[in-house]
Design a protein around this motif. Structure first.
Motif, PDB file in Angstrom:
ATOM      1  N   ILE A 230       0.839  -1.197   0.000  1.00 15.02           N
ATOM      2  CA  ILE A 230       0.000   0.000   0.000  1.00 15.02           C
ATOM      3  C   ILE A 230       0.880   1.256   0.000  1.00 15.02           C
ATOM      4  O   ILE A 230       0.627   2.201  -0.750  1.00 15.02           O
ATOM      5  CB  ILE A 230      -0.970   0.011   1.196  1.00 15.02           C
ATOM      6  N   ALA A 231       1.936   1.264   0.820  1.00 10.35           N
ATOM      7  CA  ALA A 231       2.836   2.421   0.877  1.00 10.35           C
ATOM      8  C   ALA A 231       3.470   2.670  -0.487  1.00 10.35           C
ATOM      9  O   ALA A 231       3.520   3.822  -0.959  1.00 10.35           O
ATOM     10  CB  ALA A 231       3.914   2.197   1.934  1.00 10.35           C
ATOM     11  N   ARG A 232       3.920   1.623  -1.138  1.00 10.44           N
ATOM     12  CA  ARG A 232       4.545   1.784  -2.454  1.00 10.44           C
ATOM     13  C   ARG A 232       3.532   2.268  -3.488  1.00 10.44           C
ATOM     14  O   ARG A 232       3.851   3.102  -4.324  1.00 10.44           O
ATOM     15  CB  ARG A 232       5.174   0.468  -2.899  1.00 10.44           C
ATOM     16  N   GLN A 233       2.330   1.752  -3.427  1.00 11.64           N
ATOM     17  CA  GLN A 233       1.303   2.154  -4.387  1.00 11.64           C
ATOM     18  C   GLN A 233       0.929   3.622  -4.171  1.00 11.64           C
ATOM     19  O   GLN A 233       0.832   4.389  -5.135  1.00 11.64           O
ATOM     20  CB  GLN A 233       0.073   1.263  -4.258  1.00 11.64           C
ATOM     21  N   LEU A 234       0.741   4.029  -2.929  1.00 14.80           N
ATOM     22  CA  LEU A 234       0.397   5.416  -2.644  1.00 14.80           C
ATOM     23  C   LEU A 234       1.534   6.359  -3.029  1.00 14.80           C
ATOM     24  O   LEU A 234       1.304   7.460  -3.536  1.00 14.80           O
ATOM     25  CB  LEU A 234       0.016   5.591  -1.169  1.00 14.80           C
TER      26      LEU A 234
ATOM     27  N   ALA B  65       3.644   5.836  -5.451  1.00 16.51           N
ATOM     28  CA  ALA B  65       3.590   5.909  -6.916  1.00 16.51           C
ATOM     29  C   ALA B  65       2.493   6.867  -7.377  1.00 16.51           C
ATOM     30  O   ALA B  65       2.598   7.469  -8.446  1.00 16.51           O
ATOM     31  CB  ALA B  65       3.369   4.517  -7.508  1.00 16.51           C
ATOM     32  N   TYR B  66       1.454   7.024  -6.573  1.00  9.80           N
ATOM     33  CA  TYR B  66       0.378   7.966  -6.881  1.00  9.80           C
ATOM     34  C   TYR B  66       0.796   9.417  -6.603  1.00  9.80           C
ATOM     35  O   TYR B  66       0.052  10.335  -6.919  1.00  9.80           O
ATOM     36  CB  TYR B  66      -0.864   7.664  -6.045  1.00  9.80           C
ATOM     37  N   GLY B  67       1.950   9.580  -5.953  1.00 16.69           N
ATOM     38  CA  GLY B  67       2.431  10.927  -5.673  1.00 16.69           C
ATOM     39  C   GLY B  67       2.228  11.394  -4.246  1.00 16.69           C
ATOM     40  O   GLY B  67       2.455  12.557  -3.931  1.00 16.69           O
ATOM     41  N   TRP B  68       1.795  10.500  -3.373  1.00 20.68           N
ATOM     42  CA  TRP B  68       1.599  10.873  -1.974  1.00 20.68           C
ATOM     43  C   TRP B  68       2.959  11.149  -1.320  1.00 20.68           C
ATOM     44  O   TRP B  68       3.952  10.490  -1.617  1.00 20.68           O
ATOM     45  CB  TRP B  68       0.910   9.753  -1.213  1.00 20.68           C
ATOM     46  N   LYS B  69       2.987  12.092  -0.396  1.00 17.51           N
ATOM     47  CA  LYS B  69       4.176  12.375   0.413  1.00 17.51           C
ATOM     48  C   LYS B  69       4.316  11.285   1.475  1.00 17.51           C
ATOM     49  O   LYS B  69       3.333  10.702   1.929  1.00 17.51           O
ATOM     50  CB  LYS B  69       4.056  13.740   1.099  1.00 17.51           C
ATOM     51  N   LYS B  70       5.556  11.039   1.876  1.00 20.26           N
ATOM     52  CA  LYS B  70       5.826  10.000   2.866  1.00 20.26           C
ATOM     53  C   LYS B  70       5.094  10.257   4.181  1.00 20.26           C
ATOM     54  O   LYS B  70       4.597   9.323   4.810  1.00 20.26           O
ATOM     55  CB  LYS B  70       7.326   9.864   3.101  1.00 20.26           C
ATOM     56  N   SER B  71       5.028  11.493   4.599  1.00 19.04           N
ATOM     57  CA  SER B  71       4.347  11.799   5.863  1.00 19.04           C
ATOM     58  C   SER B  71       2.853  11.498   5.771  1.00 19.04           C
ATOM     59  O   SER B  71       2.247  11.022   6.735  1.00 19.04           O
ATOM     60  CB  SER B  71       4.572  13.263   6.246  1.00 19.04           C
ATOM     61  N   LYS B  72       2.247  11.761   4.625  1.00 18.09           N
ATOM     62  CA  LYS B  72       0.826  11.463   4.443  1.00 18.09           C
ATOM     63  C   LYS B  72       0.592   9.953   4.435  1.00 18.09           C
ATOM     64  O   LYS B  72      -0.375   9.457   5.015  1.00 18.09           O
ATOM     65  CB  LYS B  72       0.326  12.091   3.137  1.00 18.09           C
ATOM     66  N   ILE B  73       1.499   9.216   3.796  1.00 19.51           N
ATOM     67  CA  ILE B  73       1.399   7.749   3.787  1.00 19.51           C
ATOM     68  C   ILE B  73       1.507   7.222   5.209  1.00 19.51           C
ATOM     69  O   ILE B  73       0.735   6.349   5.620  1.00 19.51           O
ATOM     70  CB  ILE B  73       2.491   7.131   2.883  1.00 19.51           C
ATOM     71  N   ALA B  74       2.445   7.757   5.972  1.00 20.62           N
ATOM     72  CA  ALA B  74       2.635   7.315   7.361  1.00 20.62           C
ATOM     73  C   ALA B  74       1.362   7.529   8.180  1.00 20.62           C
ATOM     74  O   ALA B  74       0.945   6.642   8.927  1.00 20.62           O
ATOM     75  CB  ALA B  74       3.812   8.069   7.993  1.00 20.62           C
ATOM     76  N   ARG B  75       0.745   8.695   8.025  1.00 17.67           N
ATOM     77  CA  ARG B  75      -0.496   8.952   8.764  1.00 17.67           C
ATOM     78  C   ARG B  75      -1.605   8.012   8.327  1.00 17.67           C
ATOM     79  O   ARG B  75      -2.373   7.505   9.149  1.00 17.67           O
ATOM     80  CB  ARG B  75      -0.917  10.412   8.578  1.00 17.67           C
ATOM     81  N   ARG B  76      -1.709   7.748   7.026  1.00 14.87           N
ATOM     82  CA  ARG B  76      -2.780   6.880   6.505  1.00 14.87           C
ATOM     83  C   ARG B  76      -2.609   5.442   6.989  1.00 14.87           C
ATOM     84  O   ARG B  76      -3.584   4.752   7.274  1.00 14.87           O
ATOM     85  CB  ARG B  76      -2.780   6.933   4.973  1.00 14.87           C
TER      86      ARG B  76
END
Length: 126
Positions: free
Chosen positions: A77-81, A83-94
């Motif tokens: 999920i982290a890799r997919q997000l 690739a969608y252009g999400w910032k690492k901090s946003k991925i961490a929160r999600r």
């Protein structure tokens, strides 16, 4: 969105049934737990509320099972997000993990040299 990141085999089944976006929603909502799948779920059910009635039906018909254990698959999920252009901090929160964990999930991925995601379960016959 953008390209689809190769998923581990234990996630591919869900992607085949409902696609990448609903699979991410499904895993984030139910990952780590058990869920009972119906081939014809009602619109009020938790699954239909999370991924939509049509996707809930497709998943139930594709898997044709009762109770299933839902994988977590946070690295994919982290890799997919990402690739969608999400910032690492946003991925961490999600994903409810630290930014250091996200960096570990993405290690090598940003440069295109990441190892494929595989199950950490040992091969019984090796």
């Amino acid at each position: 969105m953008t390209k689809r990141i190769p998923a581990p085999h234990f996630v591919e089944t869900y992607i085949d049934a409902i696609g990448v976006e609903p699979t991410i929603q499904f895993l984030l909502k139910f990952g780590g737990g058990t869920i009972h799948l119906h081939s014809d779920p009602g619109p009020e059910g938790a699954l239909a509320q999370a991924i939509g009635l049509e996707n809930a039906r497709a998943l139930g018909q594709h898997l044709r099972r009762g109770h299933i254990k839902v994988p977590v698959a946070k690295q994919w999920i982290a890799r997919q997000l990402f690739a969608y252009g999400w910032k690492k901090s946003k991925i961490a929160r999600r994903l409810h993990v630290t930014d250091e964990t996200v960096r570990l999930y993405l290690k090598g991925f940003e440069q295109g040299s990441a190892e494929p995601i595989t199950s950490r379960q040992l091969d019984l016959f090796r």
